[in-house]
Motif scaffolding. Structure first.
Motif: not given
Length: 661
Positions: A203-211, A249-255, A419-430
């Motif tokens: 999920l973290g990879l999916a949200i952070s990916e642009n391609e 969701v909380l941390l992604t919303w923050r980003m 932002i992408g880096t943070h989203l991937r970290w969020i996925g790992v943390l979750a």
């Protein structure tokens, strides 16, 4: 491929370490001993033993490569004061595994098929540390996540095949319901722990990916892992995923990420796919395979598995009360549970049932390494979570100082990358938080828990302090490399001995079923030579020797000697006491002295395990042999009262009562 895999600034030793880390992430979840259509599988323990072997050998290669890299080339060390807590934890685990453990070698290796001992703790800390040192760039963290994603698709894909009734292997009789996913872990609850990572890392990879193409793949991977988390029917991961999703969701919303239409489409598809599998399960008459029944059972504390779970926790709490500071030794809970088994457990679970795990990692650890160990372990975990939350709560800022068009474009690109880096970290943390919550109701095995410590290494990167370390003088560096290589080879050889020990064990079991006594004896002897502290091998060794002695192929003295050695070597193992009583009774039918020894041993065993109904049944048989019918009836009545489903005891009791009347 080489350009994707390795940075230009990685040394040869660094490349070996990095490639080994990625291979572990990919291979450990996939490794298991495939059952052949005919013949014998490579290992008796098809799932955990092969995984642990890959982990033990791989981590030692990883450690040797990292240490050699530092010695030869120097490095920039990433560190934090949390390292002191880690060292304190390892010290406590070491003391609990050696000085205070009731079975030190078991506490080092971990229980057969569980392996949650000192060796695993060492591997976990090494994994966290080396990941912390190498996963220092965003693209390297992404590499780890991508490699894991592929592995998760293969694991979840196999689980989906099982759920759809398309199992490609013949497993024989399984302990779980048909079409319940267990994949490469052999147990739905263990698979559920793996899926905690599979869901949120993808999920973290999916949200952070642009391609578009990789984004579609990551969303499909997320959907697949979510669906199999349902078909595993493990309630712990459902509860834990709610917590993980809320955090994500909380941390992604923050980003405030710029979500694409495809994100909304696949998020909806994931919920729809989950709903389809949930609705599909509602037609099942099985309480386990029906999602609604499974969910409502979470709140039914007076029935089903909840009753036995509370009784297991009761035994764990009593064990902790008896040894609060340093515990009974890592991974000794199977022994400890029998010592403190509650009175009602036999009636709730059946006399054959034994808890080899507390089904609550906090209680499991507290019983093994004491309250001090729990404080340090959860101190590490809580510290990492808090540090990560603080870091991820700070949203990257767009650099508005650039005035030129190209400058603004570069600033936007840097901002999007952050932002992408943070989203991937969020996925790992979750994923890490979900797994930790899952363990409050689940089981920890190295084949999944190693991912948690890799996640910890990743999460420590953005909050680290740094210090440059110069390379050693060439002669000293070569000496360090030589020591590390010897250490890795020695540990890998020892790990391989355990693996081959299990291979010969399964050969012995197969030969025994085929009636080949010579091969079964030869194989079990080899198995015990390779892994002498495995109680299951030792039990079968006595069984095979008794078999051979009964047919005149070995002297009876060999059987007596093997039986005495067994009880001396494993005095705290319940199954060992059962085997010894059976062997002594068989030998005692031709030797009065052995018969007396059998009755004496039965009294000792029952005093040690007062709720051991199989022991009491065996003692009743010994008393009958000696003509003490009234005493035998007392033992059998105890058995039937404790577990009315103990039919052998009930039948024998009725027979004795009818004769007496």
């Amino acid at each position: 491929m080489a350009n994707w895999l390795f940075d230009d600034d990685l040394t040869l030793e660094g490349k070996i370490a990095w490639a080994t880390l990625l291979l572990l992430v990919f291979l450990v979840p996939l490794t298991f001993s495939i059952p052949p259509s005919s013949g014998v599988a490579f290992t008796a323990d098809i799932f955990d033993t092969p995984k642990v072997w890959v982990l033990r050998v791989g981590v030692m290669i990883l450690f040797a490569a990292w240490g050699s890299d530092v010695a030869l080339n120097g490095t920039r060390i990433h560190y934090k004061k949390i390292v002191l807590i880690l060292l304190g934890l390892l010290s406590i685990v070491f003391i609990a595994s050696t000085i205070t453990s009731i079975e030190p070698m078991l506490s080092f290796l971990g229980k057969y098929r569980r392996y949650d001992g000192l060796w695993s703790f060492l591997l976990f800390v090494i994994l966290m540390w080396v990941t912390w040192q190498y996963a220092t760039e965003d693209h390297r963290i992404k590499q780890i996540m991508q490699v894991f994603s592929v592995s998760s698709v293969l694991v979840a894909g196999y689980g989906l095949l099982q759920a759809l009734g398309l199992e490609p292997f013949s497993w024989g009789e399984m302990l779980f319901e048909a079409n319940r996913s267990f994949s490469t872990y052999g147990n739905p609850n263990l698979l559920a722990g793996f899926l905690a990572f599979g869901i949120f890392i993808n999920l973290g990879l999916a949200i952070s990916e642009n391609e578009q193409i990789p984004k579609v793949y990551y969303w499909v991977a997320t959907l697949l892992n979510v669906m199999v988390s349902i078909t595993a029917f493990s309630r712990s991961v459902w509860v834990a995923s709610v917590v993980g999703l809320a955090l994500f969701v909380l941390l992604t919303w923050r980003m405030r990420p710029p979500l694409q239409r495809i994100d909304y489409l696949f998020a909806s598809s994931t919920f729809l796919g989950a709903a389809i599998f949930i609705i599909r399960s509602l037609g099942s008459t099985s309480k386990v395979m029906n999602f609604a029944s499974r969910v409502t059972s979470i709140f039914d504390f007076g029935a089903g598995s909840a009753v036995t779970r509370f009784q297991i926790w009761e035994a764990a709490l009593e064990a902790i009360r008896q040894r609060p500071l340093l515990g009974w030794g890592p991974d000794t809970f199977r022994m400890v549970f029998r010592l403190f088994q509650p009175v009602g457990y036999n009636q709730a679970a059946g006399y054959r049932s034994v808890a080899d795990n507390a089904h609550n990692y906090l209680l499991q650890v507290a019983a093994g390494i004491g309250i001090l160990g729990v404080v340090l372990l959860y101190g590490v975990q809580l510290s990492i979570i808090v540090l990560s939350m603080r870091s991820l709560w700070m949203r990257p800022q767009l650099d508005e100082s650039e005035t030129s068009k190209k400058g603004k474009q570069r600033a936007i690109e840097r901002y999007d990358a952050e932002i992408g880096t943070h989203l991937r970290w969020i996925g790992v943390l979750a994923a890490a938080v979900t797994y930790i919550v899952h363990l409050f109701f689940g089981i920890s095995v190295p084949g999944v828990t190693f991912l948690l410590w890799i996640a910890f290494g990743i999460l420590m990167v953005p909050v680290s302090e740094k210090r440059d370390i110069a390379p050693l003088a060439r002669t000293n560096a070569y000496a360090v490399c030589a020591v590390l290589i010897v250490l890795a080879l020695g540990a890998s050889t020892f790990a391989s001995m355990q693996l081959w020990g299990d291979h010969y064990f399964t050969r012995a079991m197969y030969a025994s079923r085929s009636g080949d006594i010579d091969d079964s004896l030869s194989s079990i002897t080899t198995s015990m030579r390779l892994a002498p502290r495995n109680d299951q091998y030792a039990i079968r060794n006595v069984e095979f020797i008794m078999d051979a002695a009964s047919q005149g192929l070995l002297p009876v003295t060999d059987a007596i000697c093997a039986t005495e050695t067994l009880i001396q070597s494993f005095p705290n193992e319940y199954d060992v006491h059962l085997m010894v009583l059976w062997a002594y009774r068989s030998l005692g039918q031709v030797d009065d002295a052995i018969a007396q020894r059998a009755r004496s041993q039965a009294v000792i065993s029952i005093e040690k395990f007062p709720q051991g109904l199989a022991l009491r049944y065996a003692y009743a048989e010994l008393l009958i042999d000696d003509g003490q019918i009234d005493e035998a009836i007392e033992q059998l009545e105890f058995c039937v009262d404790a577990d009315p489903r103990f039919n052998d005891a009930k039948d024998l009791l009725e027979k004795l009562q009818s004769v007496g009347s």
